[in-house]
Write a protein that holds these residues in place. Sequence first.
Motif, mmCIF file in Angstrom:
data_model
loop_
_atom_site.group_PDB
_atom_site.id
_atom_site.type_symbol
_atom_site.label_atom_id
_atom_site.label_comp_id
_atom_site.label_asym_id
_atom_site.label_seq_id
_atom_site.Cartn_x
_atom_site.Cartn_y
_atom_site.Cartn_z
ATOM 1 N N HIS A 77 7.727 -42.782 -16.125
ATOM 2 C CA HIS A 77 9.166 -42.483 -16.126
ATOM 3 C C HIS A 77 9.481 -41.411 -15.082
ATOM 4 N N HIS A 78 8.706 -40.338 -15.083
ATOM 5 C CA HIS A 78 8.955 -39.263 -14.117
ATOM 6 C C HIS A 78 8.757 -39.740 -12.682
ATOM 7 N N LEU A 79 7.773 -40.587 -12.475
ATOM 8 C CA LEU A 79 7.558 -41.128 -11.133
ATOM 9 C C LEU A 79 8.753 -41.959 -10.676
ATOM 10 N N ILE A 80 9.185 -42.879 -11.520
ATOM 11 C CA ILE A 80 10.325 -43.740 -11.155
ATOM 12 C C ILE A 80 11.580 -42.905 -10.910
ATOM 13 N N GLU A 81 11.830 -41.945 -11.785
ATOM 14 C CA GLU A 81 13.024 -41.104 -11.611
ATOM 15 C C GLU A 81 12.966 -40.344 -10.288
ATOM 16 N N HIS A 82 11.796 -39.900 -9.899
ATOM 17 C CA HIS A 82 11.676 -39.183 -8.624
ATOM 18 C C HIS A 82 11.851 -40.144 -7.444
ATOM 19 N N VAL A 83 11.286 -41.332 -7.556
ATOM 20 C CA VAL A 83 11.447 -42.314 -6.478
ATOM 21 C C VAL A 83 12.925 -42.639 -6.275
ATOM 22 N N LYS A 84 13.689 -42.645 -7.348
ATOM 23 C CA LYS A 84 15.130 -42.943 -7.241
ATOM 24 C C LYS A 84 15.866 -41.913 -6.394
ATOM 25 N N THR A 85 15.295 -40.728 -6.212
ATOM 26 C CA THR A 85 15.932 -39.697 -5.384
ATOM 27 C C THR A 85 15.620 -39.876 -3.899
ATOM 28 N N PHE A 86 14.685 -40.745 -3.570
ATOM 29 C CA PHE A 86 14.269 -40.960 -2.182
ATOM 30 C C PHE A 86 15.233 -41.886 -1.453
ATOM 31 N N SER A 87 15.321 -41.685 -0.162
ATOM 32 C CA SER A 87 15.913 -42.689 0.720
ATOM 33 C C SER A 87 14.770 -43.630 1.068
ATOM 34 N N LEU A 88 14.850 -44.834 0.539
ATOM 35 C CA LEU A 88 13.755 -45.780 0.701
ATOM 36 C C LEU A 88 14.039 -46.778 1.805
ATOM 37 N N GLN A 89 13.006 -47.095 2.537
ATOM 38 C CA GLN A 89 13.081 -48.179 3.504
ATOM 39 C C GLN A 89 12.718 -49.443 2.732
ATOM 40 N N ASP A 90 13.678 -50.354 2.582
ATOM 41 C CA ASP A 90 13.401 -51.570 1.821
ATOM 42 C C ASP A 90 13.447 -52.789 2.733
ATOM 43 N N HIS A 91 13.140 -53.930 2.169
ATOM 44 C CA HIS A 91 13.024 -55.191 2.902
ATOM 45 C C HIS A 91 11.975 -55.093 4.011
ATOM 46 N N TYR A 96 5.114 -54.340 -3.673
ATOM 47 C CA TYR A 96 5.508 -55.646 -4.212
ATOM 48 C C TYR A 96 7.019 -55.869 -4.052
ATOM 49 N N LEU A 97 7.791 -54.782 -4.198
ATOM 50 C CA LEU A 97 9.248 -54.860 -4.040
ATOM 51 C C LEU A 97 9.689 -54.741 -2.582
ATOM 52 N N ASN A 98 8.718 -54.715 -1.664
ATOM 53 C CA ASN A 98 8.983 -54.588 -0.224
ATOM 54 C C ASN A 98 9.681 -53.277 0.142
ATOM 55 N N MET A 99 9.282 -52.214 -0.546
ATOM 56 C CA MET A 99 9.803 -50.876 -0.269
ATOM 57 C C MET A 99 8.676 -50.024 0.314
ATOM 58 N N GLN A 100 8.966 -49.339 1.402
ATOM 59 C CA GLN A 100 7.961 -48.518 2.078
ATOM 60 C C GLN A 100 8.270 -47.045 1.860
ATOM 61 N N LEU A 101 7.247 -46.307 1.453
ATOM 62 C CA LEU A 101 7.360 -44.856 1.313
ATOM 63 C C LEU A 101 6.737 -44.182 2.526
ATOM 64 N N THR A 102 7.145 -42.949 2.750
ATOM 65 C CA THR A 102 6.514 -42.139 3.786
ATOM 66 C C THR A 102 5.338 -41.381 3.178
ATOM 67 N N VAL A 103 4.499 -40.832 4.017
ATOM 68 C CA VAL A 103 3.385 -40.008 3.548
ATOM 69 C C VAL A 103 3.932 -38.824 2.751
ATOM 70 N N GLN A 104 5.003 -38.203 3.224
ATOM 71 C CA GLN A 104 5.599 -37.065 2.522
ATOM 72 C C GLN A 104 6.075 -37.461 1.119
ATOM 73 N N GLN A 105 6.688 -38.596 0.990
ATOM 74 C CA GLN A 105 7.150 -39.055 -0.325
ATOM 75 C C GLN A 105 5.972 -39.290 -1.269
ATOM 76 N N VAL A 106 4.906 -39.878 -0.766
ATOM 77 C CA VAL A 106 3.715 -40.088 -1.589
ATOM 78 C C VAL A 106 3.131 -38.740 -2.007
ATOM 79 N N ASN A 107 3.131 -37.782 -1.098
ATOM 80 C CA ASN A 107 2.644 -36.443 -1.436
ATOM 81 C C ASN A 107 3.479 -35.802 -2.546
#
Length: 149
Positions: A111-125, A46-57
């Motif tokens: 909370h733990h999920l969001i905090e971990h996502v904040k450590t990722f280099s995210l592809q946005d837009h 929804y925020l137009n951010m793409q995760l990698t398979v590794q990040q989802v894992n």
Amino acid sequence: MLSRDAFWQYACTVYQNGQVQQILLECQDKHGKNVNLCLLLDYLSYLNMQLTVQQVNELEVIVKQIDRELLVPYRATRKQAKTRYSAYPDYQQLRASLLATELELEKLQQHHLIEHVKTFSLQDHVKDPKNLLHYLPKSLYTRFQHAKL
């Protein structure tokens, strides 16, 4: 910037849809998927951010740990109370208290999920990201997307 409060509000809004709720509970009960992770992946799309398979894992490891340590045992306790102690005169108060605590545990997991996502280099837009496809089979993903409409 990602916010746990914004994610919680988004998750509550999406989960209020009865069809979405039904599909997410099916994902959880029949396919071993985590509702909070499904909602997070949808939120990031929804925020137009793409995760990698590794990040989802990586996120899946986090939810499995919290599920194993907190949520699964707590849900079992809540269900046991419903099954064995529903005749207790103050059962409705007990049930409300148990449900409120379970919601707090859900918030903790988010909370733990969001905090971990904040450590990722995210592809946005990203135009039309499909993060849930890294986690759900295509048939469940498609049903989820249709239910949200």
